[in-house]
Design a protein around this motif. Structure first.
Motif, PDB file in Angstrom:
ATOM      1  N   GLN A 136       0.826  -1.194   0.000  1.00 43.36           N
ATOM      2  CA  GLN A 136       0.000   0.000   0.000  1.00 43.36           C
ATOM      3  C   GLN A 136       0.869   1.256   0.000  1.00 43.36           C
ATOM      4  OE1 GLN A 136      -2.599   0.359   3.359  1.00 43.36           O
ATOM      5  NE2 GLN A 136      -3.862   1.903   2.349  1.00 43.36           N
ATOM      6  N   LYS A 137       0.462   2.195  -0.824  1.00 46.60           N
ATOM      7  CA  LYS A 137       1.225   3.445  -0.854  1.00 46.60           C
ATOM      8  C   LYS A 137       0.966   4.244   0.413  1.00 46.60           C
ATOM      9  CE  LYS A 137       1.642   4.233  -5.794  1.00 46.60           C
ATOM     10  NZ  LYS A 137       1.091   4.945  -6.955  1.00 46.60           N
ATOM     11  N   LYS A 138       1.985   4.948   0.850  1.00 42.48           N
ATOM     12  CA  LYS A 138       1.803   5.780   2.040  1.00 42.48           C
ATOM     13  C   LYS A 138       0.966   7.002   1.706  1.00 42.48           C
ATOM     14  CE  LYS A 138       5.018   5.691   5.529  1.00 42.48           C
ATOM     15  NZ  LYS A 138       6.144   6.387   6.169  1.00 42.48           N
ATOM     16  N   THR A 139       0.098   7.342   2.625  1.00 41.31           N
ATOM     17  CA  THR A 139      -0.742   8.505   2.389  1.00 41.31           C
ATOM     18  C   THR A 139       0.030   9.775   2.755  1.00 41.31           C
ATOM     19  OG1 THR A 139      -1.636   8.487   4.629  1.00 41.31           O
ATOM     20  CG2 THR A 139      -2.789   7.157   2.987  1.00 41.31           C
ATOM     21  N   TRP A 140      -0.525  10.881   2.294  1.00 41.61           N
ATOM     22  CA  TRP A 140       0.103  12.172   2.569  1.00 41.61           C
ATOM     23  C   TRP A 140       0.157  12.439   4.080  1.00 41.61           C
ATOM     24  CZ3 TRP A 140      -2.481  16.602   4.555  1.00 41.61           C
ATOM     25  CH2 TRP A 140      -1.712  17.772   4.565  1.00 41.61           C
ATOM     26  N   ILE A 141      -0.878  12.046   4.780  1.00 40.63           N
ATOM     27  CA  ILE A 141      -0.920  12.247   6.239  1.00 40.63           C
ATOM     28  C   ILE A 141       0.190  11.438   6.914  1.00 40.63           C
ATOM     29  CG2 ILE A 141      -2.324  11.850   8.319  1.00 40.63           C
ATOM     30  CD1 ILE A 141      -4.759  12.671   6.700  1.00 40.63           C
ATOM     31  N   ASP A 142       0.402  10.210   6.421  1.00 41.48           N
ATOM     32  CA  ASP A 142       1.515   9.369   6.902  1.00 41.48           C
ATOM     33  C   ASP A 142       2.857  10.050   6.670  1.00 41.48           C
ATOM     34  OD1 ASP A 142       0.843   7.067   8.150  1.00 41.48           O
ATOM     35  OD2 ASP A 142       0.617   5.884   6.323  1.00 41.48           O
ATOM     36  N   LYS A 143       3.044  10.462   5.422  1.00 40.51           N
ATOM     37  CA  LYS A 143       4.345  10.987   5.021  1.00 40.51           C
ATOM     38  C   LYS A 143       4.679  12.294   5.730  1.00 40.51           C
ATOM     39  CE  LYS A 143       3.319  10.446   0.639  1.00 40.51           C
ATOM     40  NZ  LYS A 143       3.380  10.375  -0.838  1.00 40.51           N
ATOM     41  N   THR A 144       3.649  13.036   6.118  1.00 42.91           N
ATOM     42  CA  THR A 144       3.910  14.279   6.830  1.00 42.91           C
ATOM     43  C   THR A 144       3.861  14.060   8.353  1.00 42.91           C
ATOM     44  OG1 THR A 144       1.572  14.861   6.609  1.00 42.91           O
ATOM     45  CG2 THR A 144       3.081  15.769   4.975  1.00 42.91           C
ATOM     46  N   ASN A 145       3.909  12.786   8.769  1.00 47.40           N
ATOM     47  CA  ASN A 145       3.946  12.417  10.198  1.00 47.40           C
ATOM     48  C   ASN A 145       2.774  12.962  10.994  1.00 47.40           C
ATOM     49  OD1 ASN A 145       6.428  11.025   9.936  1.00 47.40           O
ATOM     50  ND2 ASN A 145       7.487  12.996   9.936  1.00 47.40           N
ATOM     51  N   GLN A 146       1.589  12.924  10.396  1.00 45.50           N
ATOM     52  CA  GLN A 146       0.421  13.442  11.111  1.00 45.50           C
ATOM     53  C   GLN A 146      -0.588  12.337  11.417  1.00 45.50           C
ATOM     54  OE1 GLN A 146      -0.492  17.748  10.115  1.00 45.50           O
ATOM     55  NE2 GLN A 146      -0.011  16.928   8.099  1.00 45.50           N
ATOM     56  N   THR A 147      -0.151  11.091  11.238  1.00 43.60           N
ATOM     57  CA  THR A 147      -1.062   9.969  11.483  1.00 43.60           C
ATOM     58  C   THR A 147      -1.525   9.953  12.933  1.00 43.60           C
ATOM     59  OG1 THR A 147       0.165   8.773   9.816  1.00 43.60           O
ATOM     60  CG2 THR A 147      -1.344   7.486  11.136  1.00 43.60           C
TER      61      THR A 147
END
Ligand SMILES: [Zn+2]
Length: 128
Positions: free
Chosen positions: A2-13
């Motif tokens: 699964q591709k990482k979401t933008w929220i994941d990549k910006t460490n806001q999960t």
């Protein structure tokens, strides 16, 4: 994979998880209020019955905090905006959560959230 979401990549999960936790607590409180209201004679539920209004008030406040996190805490590090509300104004409400949570880039400026090369070298350098 699964591709990482933008929220994941910006460490806001974690903000999303916190918001979800508030929603779950709100739902649990509403469920408790509902059970206490529906089965007033049940000896397990009877102690709760005098707190029904309180449960509902706290549930509404908790849900509001959860929504507040989604609306105002998730921010794009690139454009500095909080994308949920502008997105909610242009996307049909049934799609806004999936669009927002699974997006691979900032809905406003299309930033992918990938760390820049410069940041990476700074992080390695910072260890020494
Ligand atoms: Zn942005």
């Amino acid at each position: 994979m699964q591709k990482k979401t933008w929220i994941d990549k910006t460490n806001q999960t974690w903000k999303l998880n916190a918001a979800m936790a508030f929603m779950i607590v709100a739902f649990a409180l509403l469920a408790m209020a509902y059970v206490a209201h529906s089965y007033p004679g049940n000896p397990w539920v009877a102690p709760l019955s005098s707190f029904i209004e309180l449960f509902i008030v706290i549930a509404v406040l908790t849900a509001a905090v959860g929504m507040g996190i989604i609306f105002y805490a998730i921010q794009c590090p690139k454009c500095g905006k909080k994308p949920f509300r502008p997105l909610a104004e242009i996307v049909p409400y049934q799609e806004v959560f999936t669009k927002f949570f699974y997006s691979e880039k900032c809905p406003l400026c299309n930033d992918t959230g990938e760390p820049m090369q410069k940041d990476k070298s700074k992080r390695i350098f910072g260890r020494f």
